[in-house]
Design an enzyme around this catalytic site. Structure first.
Site, PDB file in Angstrom:
ATOM      1  N   TYR A 186      -7.107   6.949  12.081  1.00  0.00           N
ATOM      2  CA  TYR A 186      -7.027   5.500  12.460  1.00  0.00           C
ATOM      3  C   TYR A 186      -8.553   4.579  12.243  1.00  0.00           C
ATOM      4  CZ  TYR A 186      -6.690   0.926  11.058  1.00  0.00           C
ATOM      5  OH  TYR A 186      -6.834  -0.268   9.775  1.00  0.00           O
ATOM      6  N   ASP A 218      -7.247  -1.958  17.269  1.00  0.00           N
ATOM      7  CA  ASP A 218      -6.021  -1.738  16.599  1.00  0.00           C
ATOM      8  C   ASP A 218      -4.989  -0.319  16.995  1.00  0.00           C
ATOM      9  OD1 ASP A 218      -4.786  -1.688  13.190  1.00  0.00           O
ATOM     10  OD2 ASP A 218      -3.468  -1.468  14.696  1.00  0.00           O
ATOM     11  N   ASN A 259       0.626  -1.062  -0.086  1.00  0.00           N
ATOM     12  CA  ASN A 259      -0.131   0.229  -0.315  1.00  0.00           C
ATOM     13  C   ASN A 259       0.991   0.926   0.158  1.00  0.00           C
ATOM     14  OD1 ASN A 259      -2.247   1.721   0.047  1.00  0.00           O
ATOM     15  ND2 ASN A 259      -2.826   0.919   2.093  1.00  0.00           N
ATOM     16  N   HIS A 292      -2.373   0.940  16.650  1.00  0.00           N
ATOM     17  CA  HIS A 292      -1.806   1.200  14.773  1.00  0.00           C
ATOM     18  C   HIS A 292      -0.492   1.756  15.452  1.00  0.00           C
ATOM     19  CE1 HIS A 292      -2.274   2.057  10.713  1.00  0.00           C
ATOM     20  NE2 HIS A 292      -2.912   0.884  10.815  1.00  0.00           N
ATOM     21  N   GLU A 305       2.287  -6.883  11.367  1.00  0.00           N
ATOM     22  CA  GLU A 305       0.971  -6.729  10.137  1.00  0.00           C
ATOM     23  C   GLU A 305       2.633  -5.562   9.244  1.00  0.00           C
ATOM     24  OE1 GLU A 305      -1.892  -3.988  10.709  1.00  0.00           O
ATOM     25  OE2 GLU A 305      -1.433  -3.179   9.464  1.00  0.00           O
ATOM     26  N   ARG A 311       0.450 -11.272  13.245  1.00  0.00           N
ATOM     27  CA  ARG A 311      -0.617 -10.631  12.472  1.00  0.00           C
ATOM     28  C   ARG A 311       0.234 -10.334  10.737  1.00  0.00           C
ATOM     29  NH1 ARG A 311      -4.980  -8.804  11.400  1.00  0.00           N
ATOM     30  NH2 ARG A 311      -4.763  -6.869  11.061  1.00  0.00           N
ATOM     31  N   HIS A 353      -3.235 -10.820   8.852  1.00  0.00           N
ATOM     32  CA  HIS A 353      -3.786  -9.153   8.413  1.00  0.00           C
ATOM     33  C   HIS A 353      -4.469  -9.844   7.755  1.00  0.00           C
ATOM     34  CE1 HIS A 353      -1.641  -5.023   6.665  1.00  0.00           C
ATOM     35  NE2 HIS A 353      -3.502  -5.022   6.895  1.00  0.00           N
ATOM     36  N   TRP A 356       1.951   6.420  11.714  1.00  0.00           N
ATOM     37  CA  TRP A 356       0.075   6.845  11.180  1.00  0.00           C
ATOM     38  C   TRP A 356      -0.661   5.312  11.964  1.00  0.00           C
ATOM     39  CZ3 TRP A 356      -1.841   3.383   7.666  1.00  0.00           C
ATOM     40  CH2 TRP A 356      -3.736   4.454   7.341  1.00  0.00           C
ATOM     41  N   ARG A 373     -13.752  -6.021  15.252  1.00  0.00           N
ATOM     42  CA  ARG A 373     -12.942  -4.180  15.658  1.00  0.00           C
ATOM     43  C   ARG A 373     -13.532  -2.726  15.784  1.00  0.00           C
ATOM     44  NH1 ARG A 373      -7.944  -2.763  11.623  1.00  0.00           N
ATOM     45  NH2 ARG A 373      -9.642  -0.836  11.709  1.00  0.00           N
ATOM     46  N   ASP A 424      -5.439  -3.573   1.599  1.00  0.00           N
ATOM     47  CA  ASP A 424      -4.879  -3.586   0.500  1.00  0.00           C
ATOM     48  C   ASP A 424      -3.680  -4.715   0.312  1.00  0.00           C
ATOM     49  OD1 ASP A 424      -4.254  -1.753   3.382  1.00  0.00           O
ATOM     50  OD2 ASP A 424      -2.808  -2.288   3.122  1.00  0.00           O
ATOM     51  N   HIS A 471     -14.531  -4.696  10.391  1.00  0.00           N
ATOM     52  CA  HIS A 471     -13.971  -3.250  11.213  1.00  0.00           C
ATOM     53  C   HIS A 471     -15.110  -2.307  11.661  1.00  0.00           C
ATOM     54  CE1 HIS A 471     -10.005  -3.383   8.779  1.00  0.00           C
ATOM     55  NE2 HIS A 471     -10.415  -4.277   9.838  1.00  0.00           N
ATOM     56  N   GLU A 488      -8.712 -11.887   9.800  1.00  0.00           N
ATOM     57  CA  GLU A 488      -8.713  -9.959   9.547  1.00  0.00           C
ATOM     58  C   GLU A 488      -9.370 -10.188   7.909  1.00  0.00           C
ATOM     59  OE1 GLU A 488      -5.975  -6.618   9.255  1.00  0.00           O
ATOM     60  OE2 GLU A 488      -7.608  -5.583   9.142  1.00  0.00           O
ATOM     61  N   GLU A 494      -3.943  -4.231  19.307  1.00  0.00           N
ATOM     62  CA  GLU A 494      -2.812  -4.608  17.651  1.00  0.00           C
ATOM     63  C   GLU A 494      -2.113  -3.975  17.714  1.00  0.00           C
ATOM     64  OE1 GLU A 494      -5.069  -5.460  14.487  1.00  0.00           O
ATOM     65  OE2 GLU A 494      -3.804  -4.747  13.297  1.00  0.00           O
TER      66      GLU A 494
HETATM   67  C1  CS2 Z   1      -4.571  -1.900   9.601  1.00  0.00           C
HETATM   68  C2  CS2 Z   1      -4.498  -1.912   8.166  1.00  0.00           C
HETATM   69  O1  CS2 Z   1      -6.229  -3.958   9.025  1.00  0.00           O
HETATM   70  C3  CS2 Z   1      -5.200  -3.103  10.229  1.00  0.00           C
HETATM   71  O2  CS2 Z   1      -4.835  -3.468  10.944  1.00  0.00           O
HETATM   72  O3  CS2 Z   1      -3.233  -1.897  10.634  1.00  0.00           O
HETATM   73  O4  CS2 Z   1      -5.637  -1.381   7.533  1.00  0.00           O
HETATM   74  C4  CS2 Z   1      -3.779  -0.725   7.967  1.00  0.00           C
HETATM   75  O5  CS2 Z   1      -4.084   0.654   8.412  1.00  0.00           O
HETATM   76  C5  CS2 Z   1      -2.817  -0.780   5.783  1.00  0.00           C
HETATM   77  O6  CS2 Z   1      -3.006  -2.331   5.765  1.00  0.00           O
HETATM   78  C6  CS2 Z   1      -2.328  -0.100   5.776  1.00  0.00           C
HETATM   79  O7  CS2 Z   1      -1.866  -0.603   4.009  1.00  0.00           O
HETATM   80 MG    MG Z   2      -3.526  -3.475  12.004  1.00  0.00          MG
END
Ligand code: CS2
Ligand code: MG
Length: 415
Positions: free
Chosen positions: A158, A222, A37, A224, A275, A296, A325, A415, A146, A329, A121, A352, A248
């Site tokens: 996020y 998450d 991504n 993140h 991830e 992950r 994961h 991020w 989630r 993406d 999600h 996921e 996560e």
């Molecule tokens: C996230 C992802 O799915 C998740 O747990 O961390 O959406 C992540 O932000 C994206 O894969 C980034 O490309």
């Molecule tokens: Mg994640």
């Protein structure tokens, strides 16, 4: 019996994807996913660089080709290299399954379960919209959700839908957030973050969710990568009463794995991480010291089925499970690879599932199914995905780097 042709596609039906297609002298084709991504073109160029090295190789020798691409590269590891190796690896497993007439999971030891517990999600800008989102997943049969929430005073967080015209992960309008259609620019959008606001808000969100839904559903969250180790330790303790399935990426321990020791010694909230870890060897400390409970990584980003199977076999000796994961993406090809591996390994945990958009699914024809909260890869020979090259060509790549995060004082942050 040899690899005759290697094609690399970059296409953008709903979001960018990198697809590898390998064709043998017998005309058997296999697909791989190298979607990274925001860095798709780098992965595509790496695949184009190694493509000539594959021509003439025996497609059955998956392990040898893996070692050739990994050790032979000299400059090892890293997200681009491992995504490219993954795409080749999955394409070869796809070919092997097709040649033998069996689904890939059968080549990995067969099914260890009837299906794969799946989470979706849910998110909300406030409790009512969060509850609506959770309800939409429960209505579809999800047993695990989630939970991500907006933060007061923080414009964009996020995992919380930012664009009204987007789709939800399960196909309804209004709640999608995957930074694609809404965020397509050459330069990343910038977002702000504040840990104190986050830690003052989220425990109350989980309390409200548990009060409304009880303890029956599995709740995940998450972080993140955004908390320091001691903040993650404190956060993990604060949410213990709400019995999360996992928190996560609580702290950015991908580089310094010892950071999780601080978290582990303070909280029993289960930890999922990795991830953005793209090599099994980067998990060694985490697994040996039992600093995580769920792996992950996605097959797409971590060297493919061959490498991930080794990683999960090692993790199984510590009762560490999978939590692969599965955002949009990871392409439908990568998702299918996740599912075949997840069905076969003894230490599957949860999968996921962020449903791809209708546009994506017109280009990628999948055979995996979602029924009563469980995913299944299906029983088609290979990984069970077909790619419509002609239609894919109608969706040219568009730059879509991920956002960059800053603290309220302007400091660049995870991020
Ligand atoms: C996230 C992802 O799915 C998740 O747990 O961390 O959406 C992540 O932000 C994206 O894969 C980034 O490309
Ligand atoms: Mg994640």
């Amino acid at each position: 019996m040899a690899i005759e042709k290697v094609d690399v596609f970059v296409t953008s039906p709903g979001r960018n994807f990198v697809v590898l297609k390998i064709t043998t002298t017998d005309g058997v084709t296999g697909l791989g996913d190298a979607t990274l991504n925001g860095r798709e073109l780098a992965a595509a160029e790496y695949l184009k660089t190694i493509a000539p090295m594959l021509i003439g190789k025996n497609e059955d020798n998956i392990e040898d080709i893996w070692q050739y691409l990994y050790k032979g590269a000299y400059w090892k590891r890293g997200p681009v290299t491992m995504a490219a190796i993954s795409a080749v690896d999955v394409a070869l497993w796809d070919i092997k399954g097709k040649k033998l007439g069996v689904p890939v999971y059968d080549l990995l030891g067969g099914a260890s379960r009837t299906g794969l517990l799946t989470y979706g999600h849910a998110s909300g800008v406030d409790l009512p919209s969060l509850f609506d989102s959770i309800d939409s997943y429960l209505d579809k049969g999800f047993k695990a959700v989630r939970v991500q929430s907006a933060l007061p005073g923080i414009p964009s967080t996020y995992g919380v839908a930012g664009s009204a015209n987007a789709q939800t992960g399960n196909g309804e309008k209004g709640m999608r957030y995957d930074y694609e259609p809404a965020r397509r620019t050459e330069v990343p959008v910038e977002e702000v973050w504040d840990a104190r606001t986050y830690m003052n808000t989220l425990p109350g969100v989980f309390e409200a969710v548990r009060n409304k839904y009880g303890n029956g559903i599995a709740l995940l969250h998450d972080c993140h990568h955004r908390l320091s180790p001691i903040q993650a330790a404190r956060f993990g303790k604060m949410i213990e009463p709400y019995d999360l399935f996992w928190m996560e990426d609580c702290t950015p321990a991908e580089e310094n794995q010892e950071m999780l020791r601080v978290v582990r010694e303070h909280t029993t909230t289960p930890i999922a991480i990795g991830e953005i870890i793209n090599s099994a060897t980067d998990y060694l400390t985490l697994i040996k010291e039992q600093l995580l409970d769920y792996v992950r990584s996605a097959v797409t980003h971590t060297g493919g089925i061959t490498h991930m199977k080794k990683l999960m076999d090692y993790a199984s000796f510590y009762d560490i499970k999978s939590g692969f994961h599965g955002p949009t993406d990871v392409s439908p090809v990568g998702m299918a690879a996740n599912l075949h591996l997840g069905l076969a390994i003894p230490n599957f945990g949860i999968q996921e599932y962020m449903r791809h958009s209708d546009e994506t699914l017109e280009v990628f024809h999948t055979s995996y199914t979602f029924t009563d909260g469980m995913l299944h890869p299906g029983n088609k020979p290979g990984i069970g995905v077909e790619f419509d090259e002609k239609l894919a060509a109608k969706f040219p790549y568009q730059p879509a780097p991920l956002p960059v995060d800053r603290l309220l004082d302007g400091t660049v942050h995870e991020w």
